[in-house]
Motif scaffolding. Sequence first.
Motif, PDB file in Angstrom:
ATOM      1  N   SER A   1     -39.308 -46.676  86.715  1.00 19.12           N
ATOM      2  CA  SER A   1     -39.661 -46.961  88.100  1.00 19.12           C
ATOM      3  C   SER A   1     -41.067 -46.518  88.458  1.00 19.12           C
ATOM      4  O   SER A   1     -41.619 -46.961  89.457  1.00 19.12           O
ATOM      5  N   PHE A   2     -41.685 -45.632  87.637  1.00 15.25           N
ATOM      6  CA  PHE A   2     -43.042 -45.185  87.943  1.00 15.25           C
ATOM      7  C   PHE A   2     -43.987 -46.371  88.023  1.00 15.25           C
ATOM      8  O   PHE A   2     -44.887 -46.421  88.844  1.00 15.25           O
ATOM      9  N   PHE A   3     -43.812 -47.339  87.124  1.00 10.12           N
ATOM     10  CA  PHE A   3     -44.651 -48.525  87.128  1.00 10.12           C
ATOM     11  C   PHE A   3     -43.916 -49.730  87.690  1.00 10.12           C
ATOM     12  O   PHE A   3     -44.434 -50.838  87.671  1.00 10.12           O
ATOM     13  N   GLY A   4     -42.682 -49.534  88.121  1.00 10.52           N
ATOM     14  CA  GLY A   4     -41.937 -50.630  88.695  1.00 10.52           C
ATOM     15  C   GLY A   4     -41.282 -51.473  87.636  1.00 10.52           C
ATOM     16  O   GLY A   4     -41.927 -51.953  86.727  1.00 10.52           O
ATOM     17  N   GLY A   5     -39.966 -51.615  87.713  1.00  7.72           N
ATOM     18  CA  GLY A   5     -39.336 -52.567  86.832  1.00  7.72           C
ATOM     19  C   GLY A   5     -38.400 -51.999  85.820  1.00  7.72           C
ATOM     20  O   GLY A   5     -37.981 -52.701  84.927  1.00  7.72           O
ATOM     21  N   GLY A   6     -38.052 -50.730  85.853  1.00  4.62           N
ATOM     22  CA  GLY A   6     -37.014 -50.228  84.964  1.00  4.62           C
ATOM     23  C   GLY A   6     -37.500 -50.008  83.556  1.00  4.62           C
ATOM     24  O   GLY A   6     -38.549 -50.466  83.149  1.00  4.62           O
ATOM     25  N   ARG A   7     -36.713 -49.261  82.774  1.00  3.03           N
ATOM     26  CA  ARG A   7     -37.060 -48.953  81.388  1.00  3.03           C
ATOM     27  C   ARG A   7     -37.066 -50.200  80.531  1.00  3.03           C
ATOM     28  O   ARG A   7     -36.275 -51.102  80.713  1.00  3.03           O
ATOM     29  N   ARG A   8     -37.942 -50.168  79.522  1.00  3.39           N
ATOM     30  CA  ARG A   8     -37.987 -51.275  78.559  1.00  3.39           C
ATOM     31  C   ARG A   8     -36.999 -50.963  77.461  1.00  3.39           C
ATOM     32  O   ARG A   8     -37.320 -50.324  76.496  1.00  3.39           O
ATOM     33  N   SER A   9     -35.799 -51.424  77.620  1.00  7.21           N
ATOM     34  CA  SER A   9     -34.806 -51.209  76.564  1.00  7.21           C
ATOM     35  C   SER A   9     -34.292 -52.555  76.115  1.00  7.21           C
ATOM     36  O   SER A   9     -34.549 -53.564  76.747  1.00  7.21           O
ATOM     37  N   ASN A  10     -33.595 -52.567  75.031  1.00  9.45           N
ATOM     38  CA  ASN A  10     -33.118 -53.845  74.489  1.00  9.45           C
ATOM     39  C   ASN A  10     -31.602 -53.851  74.414  1.00  9.45           C
ATOM     40  O   ASN A  10     -31.008 -54.228  73.439  1.00  9.45           O
TER      41      ASN A  10
ATOM     42  N   GLY B   1     -33.250 -59.207  84.799  1.00  9.89           N
ATOM     43  CA  GLY B   1     -33.821 -59.059  86.136  1.00  9.89           C
ATOM     44  C   GLY B   1     -34.494 -60.299  86.670  1.00  9.89           C
ATOM     45  O   GLY B   1     -34.953 -60.318  87.805  1.00  9.89           O
ATOM     46  N   SER B   2     -34.612 -61.321  85.839  1.00  7.13           N
ATOM     47  CA  SER B   2     -35.265 -62.553  86.283  1.00  7.13           C
ATOM     48  C   SER B   2     -34.564 -63.758  85.675  1.00  7.13           C
ATOM     49  O   SER B   2     -33.854 -63.634  84.678  1.00  7.13           O
ATOM     50  N   THR B   3     -34.783 -64.908  86.293  1.00  8.93           N
ATOM     51  CA  THR B   3     -34.219 -66.160  85.776  1.00  8.93           C
ATOM     52  C   THR B   3     -35.333 -67.190  85.680  1.00  8.93           C
ATOM     53  O   THR B   3     -36.344 -67.122  86.393  1.00  8.93           O
ATOM     54  N   VAL B   4     -35.146 -68.141  84.758  1.00  7.74           N
ATOM     55  CA  VAL B   4     -36.129 -69.200  84.541  1.00  7.74           C
ATOM     56  C   VAL B   4     -35.647 -70.466  85.222  1.00  7.74           C
ATOM     57  O   VAL B   4     -34.541 -70.948  84.955  1.00  7.74           O
ATOM     58  N   THR B   5     -36.487 -70.998  86.114  1.00  9.11           N
ATOM     59  CA  THR B   5     -36.098 -72.209  86.845  1.00  9.11           C
ATOM     60  C   THR B   5     -36.508 -73.481  86.106  1.00  9.11           C
ATOM     61  O   THR B   5     -35.888 -74.531  86.289  1.00  9.11           O
TER      62      THR B   5
ATOM     63  N   GLN C   1     -38.421 -66.291  88.458  1.00 10.13           N
ATOM     64  CA  GLN C   1     -38.167 -65.631  89.740  1.00 10.13           C
ATOM     65  C   GLN C   1     -37.137 -64.527  89.567  1.00 10.13           C
ATOM     66  O   GLN C   1     -36.372 -64.509  88.599  1.00 10.13           O
ATOM     67  N   ASN C   2     -37.189 -63.588  90.487  1.00  9.56           N
ATOM     68  CA  ASN C   2     -36.213 -62.492  90.447  1.00  9.56           C
ATOM     69  C   ASN C   2     -34.801 -63.044  90.540  1.00  9.56           C
ATOM     70  O   ASN C   2     -34.538 -64.005  91.269  1.00  9.56           O
ATOM     71  N   CYS C   3     -33.900 -62.415  89.799  1.00  9.70           N
ATOM     72  CA  CYS C   3     -32.504 -62.833  89.817  1.00  9.70           C
ATOM     73  C   CYS C   3     -31.917 -62.604  91.213  1.00  9.70           C
ATOM     74  O   CYS C   3     -32.068 -61.522  91.794  1.00  9.70           O
ATOM     75  N   GLY C   4     -31.263 -63.627  91.737  1.00 14.09           N
ATOM     76  CA  GLY C   4     -30.677 -63.510  93.073  1.00 14.09           C
ATOM     77  C   GLY C   4     -29.450 -62.626  93.123  1.00 14.09           C
ATOM     78  O   GLY C   4     -29.092 -62.099  94.179  1.00 14.09           O
ATOM     79  N   THR C   5     -28.797 -62.430  91.982  1.00 13.32           N
ATOM     80  CA  THR C   5     -27.582 -61.608  91.959  1.00 13.32           C
ATOM     81  C   THR C   5     -27.895 -60.127  92.010  1.00 13.32           C
ATOM     82  O   THR C   5     -27.293 -59.356  92.770  1.00 13.32           O
ATOM     83  N   CYS C   6     -28.868 -59.691  91.181  1.00 16.69           N
ATOM     84  CA  CYS C   6     -29.165 -58.249  91.087  1.00 16.69           C
ATOM     85  C   CYS C   6     -30.449 -57.867  91.796  1.00 16.69           C
ATOM     86  O   CYS C   6     -30.813 -56.680  91.828  1.00 16.69           O
ATOM     87  N   GLY C   7     -31.187 -58.857  92.332  1.00 19.17           N
ATOM     88  CA  GLY C   7     -32.430 -58.559  93.035  1.00 19.17           C
ATOM     89  C   GLY C   7     -33.549 -58.103  92.108  1.00 19.17           C
ATOM     90  O   GLY C   7     -34.500 -57.462  92.559  1.00 19.17           O
ATOM     91  N   GLY C   8     -33.412 -58.392  90.834  1.00 21.36           N
ATOM     92  CA  GLY C   8     -34.475 -58.033  89.889  1.00 21.36           C
ATOM     93  C   GLY C   8     -34.263 -56.726  89.156  1.00 21.36           C
ATOM     94  O   GLY C   8     -35.079 -56.350  88.318  1.00 21.36           O
ATOM     95  N   THR C   9     -33.169 -56.027  89.430  1.00 18.47           N
ATOM     96  CA  THR C   9     -32.947 -54.725  88.767  1.00 18.47           C
ATOM     97  C   THR C   9     -32.274 -54.868  87.411  1.00 18.47           C
ATOM     98  O   THR C   9     -32.325 -53.960  86.588  1.00 18.47           O
ATOM     99  N   GLY C  10     -31.615 -56.001  87.175  1.00 17.42           N
ATOM    100  CA  GLY C  10     -30.885 -56.180  85.924  1.00 17.42           C
ATOM    101  C   GLY C  10     -29.502 -55.567  85.942  1.00 17.42           C
ATOM    102  O   GLY C  10     -28.777 -55.626  84.942  1.00 17.42           O
ATOM    103  N   GLN C  11     -29.118 -54.978  87.087  1.00 20.81           N
ATOM    104  CA  GLN C  11     -27.822 -54.306  87.194  1.00 20.81           C
ATOM    105  C   GLN C  11     -27.124 -54.698  88.494  1.00 20.81           C
ATOM    106  O   GLN C  11     -27.770 -55.054  89.476  1.00 20.81           O
ATOM    107  N   VAL C  12     -25.819 -54.634  88.437  1.00 24.17           N
ATOM    108  CA  VAL C  12     -25.037 -54.802  89.666  1.00 24.17           C
ATOM    109  C   VAL C  12     -24.190 -53.551  89.868  1.00 24.17           C
ATOM    110  O   VAL C  12     -23.689 -52.971  88.903  1.00 24.17           O
TER     111      VAL C  12
END
Length: 387
Positions: A106-115, A207-211, A172-183
């Motif tokens: 969150s320091f740089f915005g966008g959650g940890r880079r994990s796989n 956290g995102s979807t491709v239109t 665009q940001n995922c509408g379900t999780c708002g871009g966090t990748g989690q619910v």
Amino acid sequence: MAKRDFYEILGVSKSASADEIKKAYRKVAMQFHPDRNPGDKEAEEKFKEAAEAYEVLSDADKKAKYDRYGHAAFGPGTGGGGGGYSNMDDIFSQFGDIFGDDMFGSFFGGGRRSNGGGSGRTRGQRGSNLRIKLKLNFEEIAKGVTKNVKVKKHVLCNTCGGNGAKDKNSVQNCGTCGGTGQVRRVTNTFLGQMQTVSTCPTCNGEGSTVTAKCGSCKGEGRVYGEETISIDIPAGVQEGMQLSMSGKGNAGERGGFAGDLIIQIEEEAHPELQRDGLNVAYDLHLSFPDAVFGTQVEVPTIDGRAKIKIPAGTQSGKIFRLKGKGFPEVQGYSKGDQLIYVNVWTPQNISDEEKRMLEKMNESANFKPNPNKSDKSFFERVKEAFS
């Protein structure tokens, strides 16, 4: 270009404690983090440089080797460490946890880079590992070698940069999780409310979807292609040994981490020599007169030919040793020898004249077998040669 001193990179002295080294690395990594310096290649190289320095200086054994030998401690054939990072994902996966989410999340915005696993947004699906076989001759094994190998595999799509989208406006940001990748779900229980966190089912944690999908890769973020990979083989490897190169396997889908490249070593047979562990064996066939009178012969070795002196009266089964003419030990300091096994050649077809000469010699006492009691048996000589 010569490598910079690891202590200079992190700005610490040789007497710095483990905590001081860790804090220094954190400071440098935050300064040159790619999220803070988007598109800055120089900052990216300094970020990788700091990770390499920390990998060595944070490990007591590697630090001791570096203090004694410098960068030469991690050259080809000396073992892992100090090799540098070509893949940013390797740095995030190896060192991200020591900072916590304040740096890599969150320091740089966008959650940890994990796989996969853990909290925060994840990248796309990880690519699979690749396996190749690499044939080496005796000289390449003895000295170590760099091989450039063309590998057919999935590579990053150059059109979309790996995100699978037609253009930047197609993500665009995922509408379900708002871009966090989690619910998050709140459940009422007899103990009160209980909150659970799970991966977003819509974006699979990205956290995102491709239109609109990329036309080149059809939304995968990768295409099938070919890459020339430079593989450093340390000296002393053996048949069946496997080496691994992180991030050199198939590219992942939609920016996911690449798999690894597994290299299986195969030894090419030598026309005259045989390998036995670190030692090299050679069968030398001598004529009967040469064994009696003594001679000088030339024998093959891994790195050329060598002359050895055969003393008069050499017996069949004698073993000569060429010290240090064998293979080096991988990640070690030992080196094998070349063992030369003497075989006195017995003629199989002789003329009548030669037969009469031999019958006459056989009457002489000098041609009667008379082994010295101090002479070692064949098995003792073999045991001694390998001890």
